[in-house]
Design an enzyme around this catalytic site. Sequence first.
Site, PDB file in Angstrom:
ATOM      1  N   LYS A   5       0.890  -1.239   0.054  1.00  0.00           N
ATOM      2  CA  LYS A   5      -0.103   0.158   0.269  1.00  0.00           C
ATOM      3  C   LYS A   5       0.991   1.280  -0.034  1.00  0.00           C
ATOM      4  CE  LYS A   5      -4.019  -1.927   2.022  1.00  0.00           C
ATOM      5  NZ  LYS A   5      -5.249  -1.947   3.167  1.00  0.00           N
ATOM      6  N   GLY A  26      -0.956   1.688  13.625  1.00  0.00           N
ATOM      7  CA  GLY A  26      -0.254   1.340  12.318  1.00  0.00           C
ATOM      8  C   GLY A  26      -0.903   1.647  11.261  1.00  0.00           C
ATOM      9  N   TYR A  53     -11.763 -10.355  10.174  1.00  0.00           N
ATOM     10  CA  TYR A  53     -13.046 -11.072  10.084  1.00  0.00           C
ATOM     11  C   TYR A  53     -12.817 -12.667  10.047  1.00  0.00           C
ATOM     12  CZ  TYR A  53     -11.448 -11.361   5.385  1.00  0.00           C
ATOM     13  OH  TYR A  53     -10.605 -11.389   3.989  1.00  0.00           O
TER      14      TYR A  53
HETATM   15  P1  ATR Z   1      -1.242  -2.642  10.085  1.00  0.00           P
HETATM   16  O1  ATR Z   1      -0.973  -2.415   8.632  1.00  0.00           O
HETATM   17  O2  ATR Z   1      -2.280  -3.972  10.209  1.00  0.00           O
HETATM   18  O3  ATR Z   1      -1.783  -1.574  10.792  1.00  0.00           O
HETATM   19  P2  ATR Z   1       1.169  -2.321  11.365  1.00  0.00           P
HETATM   20  O4  ATR Z   1       1.383  -0.983  10.688  1.00  0.00           O
HETATM   21  O5  ATR Z   1       2.375  -3.169  11.539  1.00  0.00           O
HETATM   22  O6  ATR Z   1       0.213  -3.214  10.557  1.00  0.00           O
HETATM   23  O7  ATR Z   1       0.662  -1.901  12.799  1.00  0.00           O
HETATM   24  C1  ATR Z   1       0.194  -3.102  13.518  1.00  0.00           C
HETATM   25  C2  ATR Z   1      -0.543  -2.295  14.933  1.00  0.00           C
HETATM   26  O8  ATR Z   1      -0.859  -3.305  15.570  1.00  0.00           O
HETATM   27  C3  ATR Z   1       0.410  -1.383  15.824  1.00  0.00           C
HETATM   28  O9  ATR Z   1      -0.415  -0.380  16.252  1.00  0.00           O
HETATM   29  C4  ATR Z   1       0.908  -2.376  16.702  1.00  0.00           C
HETATM   30  O10 ATR Z   1       1.467  -1.952  17.893  1.00  0.00           O
HETATM   31  P3  ATR Z   1       2.795  -1.368  18.101  1.00  0.00           P
HETATM   32  O11 ATR Z   1       2.923   0.187  17.318  1.00  0.00           O
HETATM   33  O12 ATR Z   1       3.004  -1.215  19.490  1.00  0.00           O
HETATM   34  O13 ATR Z   1       3.908  -2.326  17.313  1.00  0.00           O
HETATM   35  C5  ATR Z   1      -0.195  -3.324  16.934  1.00  0.00           C
HETATM   36  N1  ATR Z   1       0.002  -4.436  17.614  1.00  0.00           N
HETATM   37  C6  ATR Z   1       0.247  -5.598  17.186  1.00  0.00           C
HETATM   38  N2  ATR Z   1       0.388  -6.680  17.911  1.00  0.00           N
HETATM   39  C7  ATR Z   1      -0.275  -6.121  18.964  1.00  0.00           C
HETATM   40  C8  ATR Z   1      -0.488  -6.785  20.130  1.00  0.00           C
HETATM   41  N3  ATR Z   1      -0.088  -8.258  20.536  1.00  0.00           N
HETATM   42  N4  ATR Z   1      -0.810  -6.214  21.480  1.00  0.00           N
HETATM   43  C9  ATR Z   1      -1.233  -4.914  20.997  1.00  0.00           C
HETATM   44  N5  ATR Z   1      -1.059  -4.190  19.700  1.00  0.00           N
HETATM   45  C10 ATR Z   1      -0.378  -4.940  18.977  1.00  0.00           C
END
Ligand code: ATR
Length: 287
Positions: free
Chosen positions: A76, A138, A228
């Site tokens: 993206k 994210g 989902y």
């Molecule tokens: P996406 O494009 O799906 O948003 P990303 O940009 O990698 O993927 O972002 C993932 C998000 O999920 C982030 O907000 C991440 O938190 P961090 O910024 O602290 O890494 C969050 N996330 C992933 N695993 C998590 C978990 N187990 N508990 C809480 N937040 C989580």
Amino acid sequence: MSVFLAYTLYIMDKYLVFGNPIKQSRSPDIHRQFADNTGQELEYSRQLSQVSEFKSDVKKFFAEGGKGANVTAPFKEQALLLSDELTDRAKLAEAVNTLSFNNGKIYGDNTDGIGLVQDLLRHSVPLKNSKILILGAGGAAKGVILPILEQAPAKVVIANRTVSKADKICEQFEVFSENKLKACGFDELNNESFDVIINATSASLTGQFPSIAQSNITSQTVCYDMVYGAQLSPFLLWAKQQGAAQVIDGLGMLVGQAAESFTIWRKVKPNIESVLKILRAEMAAEI
Ligand code: ATR
């Protein structure tokens, strides 16, 4: 193959979805149903791409007559960079999920946010004057902030495990937020309750969910998860156990963003409900 069928396939407008992985994508199925339901003649397929080849794959597809493409993870941001023109919502999301090709130019848009908002409204979830909590900071979270702010909520809180990322989103959207946007960590939410809680973290993918407090949910709270599946995600299951008024998964967001892309390309609005019904049945049968 008859000459007529070969000719029809040749002249059909071509669309596809780029991603890696891409086998699991439901977009071809969704767009074929939209095409059938609206009487549009088009072909929609999926294409696996590599990070180093995505740009040339897109250019090749459009050079060969492709009309439009959806873009999913992890492309993206690359799609944003290769677009000649961008909508404001794509610029702000810093991500493009819909590419169109017109008069030699590539146009980039982002329909994820509007897909979510429309799904919430379809479920009669009031957003105007509501207190909305977005979990995660994210790409998925960033893509929905502007369309949510456009619904005139009372307050939007972005809570993230890494607070600095939530702070950064707040700064980026400050000019649109009329001071309604706040950032914090999960443990700083204290006992504040919300009307709507949206899980935009990727935690569900590893069977986890963000650790917010039970007190953030009341019997009036609607909880939404962008993922989902045939079964409730860990977050929605937990939210239901806490007594949330309604739990909704992201299938409607998926179909909604696809419907917006379809409308951009074909200037016809497809029906979401009938496609959702078929997808739900297909997913239930896959268990
Ligand atoms: P996406 O494009 O799906 O948003 P990303 O940009 O990698 O993927 O972002 C993932 C998000 O999920 C982030 O907000 C991440 O938190 P961090 O910024 O602290 O890494 C969050 N996330 C992933 N695993 C998590 C978990 N187990 N508990 C809480 N937040 C989580």
